[in-house]
Design a protein around this motif. Sequence first.
Motif, PDB file in Angstrom:
ATOM      1  N   LYS A 184      -4.331 -10.965  18.012  1.00 32.59           N
ATOM      2  CA  LYS A 184      -3.545 -12.137  17.603  1.00 32.59           C
ATOM      3  C   LYS A 184      -3.762 -12.501  16.141  1.00 32.59           C
ATOM      4  O   LYS A 184      -2.843 -12.968  15.463  1.00 32.59           O
ATOM      5  N   SER A 185      -4.975 -12.278  15.637  1.00 34.49           N
ATOM      6  CA  SER A 185      -5.288 -12.742  14.286  1.00 34.49           C
ATOM      7  C   SER A 185      -4.597 -11.924  13.199  1.00 34.49           C
ATOM      8  O   SER A 185      -4.446 -12.405  12.074  1.00 34.49           O
ATOM      9  N   ASN A 186      -4.211 -10.694  13.509  1.00 35.98           N
ATOM     10  CA  ASN A 186      -3.562  -9.889  12.478  1.00 35.98           C
ATOM     11  C   ASN A 186      -2.145  -9.504  12.845  1.00 35.98           C
ATOM     12  O   ASN A 186      -1.569  -8.580  12.266  1.00 35.98           O
ATOM     13  N   LEU A 187      -1.546 -10.234  13.788  1.00 34.43           N
ATOM     14  CA  LEU A 187      -0.235  -9.861  14.311  1.00 34.43           C
ATOM     15  C   LEU A 187       0.844  -9.862  13.233  1.00 34.43           C
ATOM     16  O   LEU A 187       1.694  -8.967  13.187  1.00 34.43           O
ATOM     17  N   ARG A 222       2.725  -8.283  23.016  1.00 36.87           N
ATOM     18  CA  ARG A 222       2.919  -6.833  23.054  1.00 36.87           C
ATOM     19  C   ARG A 222       4.401  -6.493  23.212  1.00 36.87           C
ATOM     20  O   ARG A 222       4.895  -5.541  22.595  1.00 36.87           O
ATOM     21  N   ARG A 223       5.104  -7.255  24.024  1.00 35.39           N
ATOM     22  CA  ARG A 223       6.552  -7.015  24.179  1.00 35.39           C
ATOM     23  C   ARG A 223       7.286  -7.260  22.867  1.00 35.39           C
ATOM     24  O   ARG A 223       8.198  -6.512  22.500  1.00 35.39           O
ATOM     25  N   ILE A 273      -4.446   3.232  10.637  1.00 34.55           N
ATOM     26  CA  ILE A 273      -4.221   2.304   9.531  1.00 34.55           C
ATOM     27  C   ILE A 273      -4.624   0.891   9.940  1.00 34.55           C
ATOM     28  O   ILE A 273      -4.693   0.564  11.129  1.00 34.55           O
ATOM     29  N   GLU A 274      -4.892   0.077   8.937  1.00 28.21           N
ATOM     30  CA  GLU A 274      -5.143  -1.342   9.164  1.00 28.21           C
ATOM     31  C   GLU A 274      -3.822  -2.107   9.109  1.00 28.21           C
ATOM     32  O   GLU A 274      -2.862  -1.646   8.469  1.00 28.21           O
ATOM     33  N   PRO A 275      -3.729  -3.267   9.736  1.00 32.28           N
ATOM     34  CA  PRO A 275      -2.472  -4.025   9.715  1.00 32.28           C
ATOM     35  C   PRO A 275      -1.975  -4.370   8.317  1.00 32.28           C
ATOM     36  O   PRO A 275      -0.767  -4.497   8.110  1.00 32.28           O
ATOM     37  N   LYS A 276      -2.874  -4.509   7.348  1.00 29.39           N
ATOM     38  CA  LYS A 276      -2.456  -4.861   5.990  1.00 29.39           C
ATOM     39  C   LYS A 276      -2.172  -3.638   5.115  1.00 29.39           C
ATOM     40  O   LYS A 276      -2.059  -3.766   3.899  1.00 29.39           O
ATOM     41  N   THR A 277      -2.027  -2.472   5.716  1.00 28.60           N
ATOM     42  CA  THR A 277      -1.706  -1.262   4.960  1.00 28.60           C
ATOM     43  C   THR A 277      -0.199  -1.162   4.743  1.00 28.60           C
ATOM     44  O   THR A 277       0.584  -1.299   5.685  1.00 28.60           O
ATOM     45  N   ILE A 278       0.192  -0.897   3.513  1.00 25.52           N
ATOM     46  CA  ILE A 278       1.603  -0.721   3.159  1.00 25.52           C
ATOM     47  C   ILE A 278       1.774   0.639   2.488  1.00 25.52           C
ATOM     48  O   ILE A 278       1.116   0.933   1.482  1.00 25.52           O
ATOM     49  N   PHE A 279       2.647   1.463   3.039  1.00 22.95           N
ATOM     50  CA  PHE A 279       2.915   2.788   2.473  1.00 22.95           C
ATOM     51  C   PHE A 279       4.031   2.704   1.434  1.00 22.95           C
ATOM     52  O   PHE A 279       5.008   1.978   1.607  1.00 22.95           O
ATOM     53  N   LEU A 280       3.865   3.490   0.375  1.00 19.19           N
ATOM     54  CA  LEU A 280       4.895   3.637  -0.650  1.00 19.19           C
ATOM     55  C   LEU A 280       5.606   4.980  -0.539  1.00 19.19           C
ATOM     56  O   LEU A 280       6.604   5.213  -1.211  1.00 19.19           O
ATOM     57  N   GLN A 281       5.073   5.866   0.290  1.00 20.86           N
ATOM     58  CA  GLN A 281       5.700   7.124   0.660  1.00 20.86           C
ATOM     59  C   GLN A 281       5.581   7.279   2.167  1.00 20.86           C
ATOM     60  O   GLN A 281       4.692   6.686   2.777  1.00 20.86           O
ATOM     61  N   PRO A 282       6.440   8.075   2.798  1.00 15.90           N
ATOM     62  CA  PRO A 282       6.310   8.284   4.240  1.00 15.90           C
ATOM     63  C   PRO A 282       4.920   8.816   4.584  1.00 15.90           C
ATOM     64  O   PRO A 282       4.399   9.704   3.891  1.00 15.90           O
ATOM     65  N   PRO A 283       4.295   8.304   5.630  1.00 13.09           N
ATOM     66  CA  PRO A 283       2.929   8.749   5.972  1.00 13.09           C
ATOM     67  C   PRO A 283       2.834  10.224   6.311  1.00 13.09           C
ATOM     68  O   PRO A 283       1.754  10.815   6.206  1.00 13.09           O
ATOM     69  N   THR A 284       3.942  10.842   6.718  1.00 14.80           N
ATOM     70  CA  THR A 284       3.899  12.280   6.995  1.00 14.80           C
ATOM     71  C   THR A 284       3.552  13.097   5.756  1.00 14.80           C
ATOM     72  O   THR A 284       3.155  14.263   5.870  1.00 14.80           O
ATOM     73  N   THR A 285       3.694  12.500   4.572  1.00 17.29           N
ATOM     74  CA  THR A 285       3.321  13.188   3.339  1.00 17.29           C
ATOM     75  C   THR A 285       1.879  13.678   3.402  1.00 17.29           C
ATOM     76  O   THR A 285       1.553  14.775   2.922  1.00 17.29           O
ATOM     77  N   ARG A 522       7.704 -17.415  15.889  1.00 14.18           N
ATOM     78  CA  ARG A 522       6.688 -18.390  15.535  1.00 14.18           C
ATOM     79  C   ARG A 522       5.473 -18.204  16.443  1.00 14.18           C
ATOM     80  O   ARG A 522       4.738 -19.137  16.744  1.00 14.18           O
ATOM     81  N   LEU A 523       5.257 -16.967  16.864  1.00 21.54           N
ATOM     82  CA  LEU A 523       4.142 -16.664  17.754  1.00 21.54           C
ATOM     83  C   LEU A 523       2.869 -16.331  16.982  1.00 21.54           C
ATOM     84  O   LEU A 523       1.828 -16.119  17.572  1.00 21.54           O
ATOM     85  N   PHE A 524       3.000 -16.287  15.640  1.00 20.66           N
ATOM     86  CA  PHE A 524       1.864 -15.841  14.860  1.00 20.66           C
ATOM     87  C   PHE A 524       0.710 -16.838  14.928  1.00 20.66           C
ATOM     88  O   PHE A 524       0.905 -18.044  14.994  1.00 20.66           O
ATOM     89  N   ASP A 525      -0.475 -16.270  14.866  1.00 18.99           N
ATOM     90  CA  ASP A 525      -1.672 -17.092  14.881  1.00 18.99           C
ATOM     91  C   ASP A 525      -1.692 -18.006  13.654  1.00 18.99           C
ATOM     92  O   ASP A 525      -1.368 -17.595  12.542  1.00 18.99           O
ATOM     93  N   ALA A 526      -2.119 -19.248  13.853  1.00 16.46           N
ATOM     94  CA  ALA A 526      -2.068 -20.236  12.769  1.00 16.46           C
ATOM     95  C   ALA A 526      -2.936 -19.850  11.580  1.00 16.46           C
ATOM     96  O   ALA A 526      -2.679 -20.247  10.452  1.00 16.46           O
ATOM     97  N   ARG A 527      -3.974 -19.034  11.817  1.00 19.51           N
ATOM     98  CA  ARG A 527      -4.855 -18.665  10.707  1.00 19.51           C
ATOM     99  C   ARG A 527      -4.192 -17.694   9.748  1.00 19.51           C
ATOM    100  O   ARG A 527      -4.602 -17.573   8.600  1.00 19.51           O
ATOM    101  N   THR A 528      -3.167 -16.972  10.212  1.00 24.35           N
ATOM    102  CA  THR A 528      -2.555 -15.970   9.345  1.00 24.35           C
ATOM    103  C   THR A 528      -1.091 -16.245   9.064  1.00 24.35           C
ATOM    104  O   THR A 528      -0.463 -15.513   8.336  1.00 24.35           O
ATOM    105  N   TYR A 529      -0.533 -17.303   9.641  1.00 22.35           N
ATOM    106  CA  TYR A 529       0.888 -17.552   9.402  1.00 22.35           C
ATOM    107  C   TYR A 529       1.151 -19.028   9.207  1.00 22.35           C
ATOM    108  O   TYR A 529       0.734 -19.871   9.989  1.00 22.35           O
ATOM    109  N   ARG A 530       1.849 -19.336   8.134  1.00 18.66           N
ATOM    110  CA  ARG A 530       2.434 -20.662   7.950  1.00 18.66           C
ATOM    111  C   ARG A 530       3.858 -20.447   7.465  1.00 18.66           C
ATOM    112  O   ARG A 530       4.140 -19.499   6.735  1.00 18.66           O
TER     113      ARG A 530
END
Length: 537
Positions: A184-187, A222-223, A273-285, A522-530
């Motif tokens: 929930k904390s990193n959703l 999860r759904r 990967i971690e939830p805060k990972t952002i790819f700049l190229q397709p990961p298959t690279t 608006r299901l995000f945990d309050a610690r990570t979403y406003r």
Amino acid sequence: MSLFAPSRSHHLIVLILWLSTLFLIWQHYHGLAQLSPGQTVKAQKALSTQPEDAQDPEGILSITLPVDRPQPIAPAAPNGVEALLSSIAKSIEYFVNVPIQPSEFSQLGGRLQILSTWLSARETLPSLMSSSQITTLDSHIERTVISLFPFIRHPMQPKNAQPFSTLRQTFQKGSSGIVIAGDKSNLRYLCHAIQNIRTVLNSSLPIQIAHAGDRVLTPSLRRFITNLAPNVTTINVPTLLDPRPLDLQRPDAAPALRPFAVLASPFEQVILIEPKTIFLQPPTTILENHGAYKATGALLFHDHLHGKGDFKERHEFWHGLMKNHRHSQALRSSRVYNEGYAEETDGGVIVLDKSRTSVMLGLLHTCWQNSKRVRKDFTYKSGDGDRDSWWLGFELAGAPYAWESRYGGTIGWLLKQEGKQDRVCGNTNLHLDESDKPLWFSGGLVADETNTVGRDAGVGGYQLPTQWMVDGVFQKRREDLVGRGRERDCMWGDTVRGVGAEETRVLSESIAAARKVDEKSRLFDARTYRKPTKEGS
């Protein structure tokens, strides 16, 4: 992948006999002094059938033997397979009667190196073995794995005598996919990562969200996640491995979930990967083009170079583990280990090929480090969560692994200050491909007052990165000043590069996709979403 060619099968038998016998003698002289009286009796019984004429012609009993170290080849012994199986059986008795203690990282590595030779024998010697001998060797291997890693058993199959081979059979041959450990904390960030990979980069790699049960990631969440994009599924890790030694449902166990998620995943090649990972190229690279990954089957990425001289106890712990260990090329190249910098691994991306036996053994060591007792008393006291357990596991198991060629850079915004060099600031860690093009970064898309320069994006808002730098001097922000806008992560001392057109497109579209996710739920945990403010949206 076999460590020895089939044409050397007879020599392999002799080599394994030597290694197993020498290991037992080494254990006897270096381990019994530290055992309790009861353990000593058990160990002596396990060793009592050793040959009286065991020799050490090369004087190598006092060191751990890496599997890749050339060893003298003795003349072939008669009935070599039976002698091999007998030697393995004696080693196993020691393993079972003298279990690994939570502090014995190096001891576990030594046993895994011995196990590696047995697995090589299993791969290369079947033509020299009868069916009953193959069955016996399989039983020896399984018994060893169970003694070292009891968590490998499936909770619904507690009496399965072959949990290791059963687990490996669940890996879909030739498959590859992305695994993200979620709760929930990193959703919010997890959803952003999915959109970045599937919607913006159009990657069709299956994505699997690993969790530790309903308490940390509810069915409704999860759904929501699986409906974000095609081919996104979830996996409940404690239902696939014995949860008792793991205790993964605790709130502080989130980092520990990651290696077990890789172990339990059906993907053969895994991009963790971690939830805060952002790819700049397709990961298959990485899977298709990265030479270091193809060579070893295990690719790790560096953290920033900073804090030289900090964390002295961490370095004392690491160097203590390596006292009698032959350093790999990967460790010899580590500036953090050799020059005393603070942190080695960026866990934002870890890439493993589990079809390789060496990778499986390194992964098992890493998992053991993240089991409940070990992580509580040692792993997390000497490092940042699971991050350094990855290279330690591969290093101590004697398993090949590779680092990216550079330490982490920064992608963010230009900061000009009178009398100072131009800086690139942002709470990110940028990594390049082997052609020096931006590949991915950790830190996520969300910008706030601690990592932006110029116009404040507002809490929960976004700001498009415009510059990046690598190979510069990195200054980590002071945590006591975070939230006051007075301190940022910055890098200076090297060329400031502008974010290119393709990277800008990926970032712009990823931010747009992230905003849509924010608007949907608006299901995000309050610690990570406003809800973004009007000024910062």
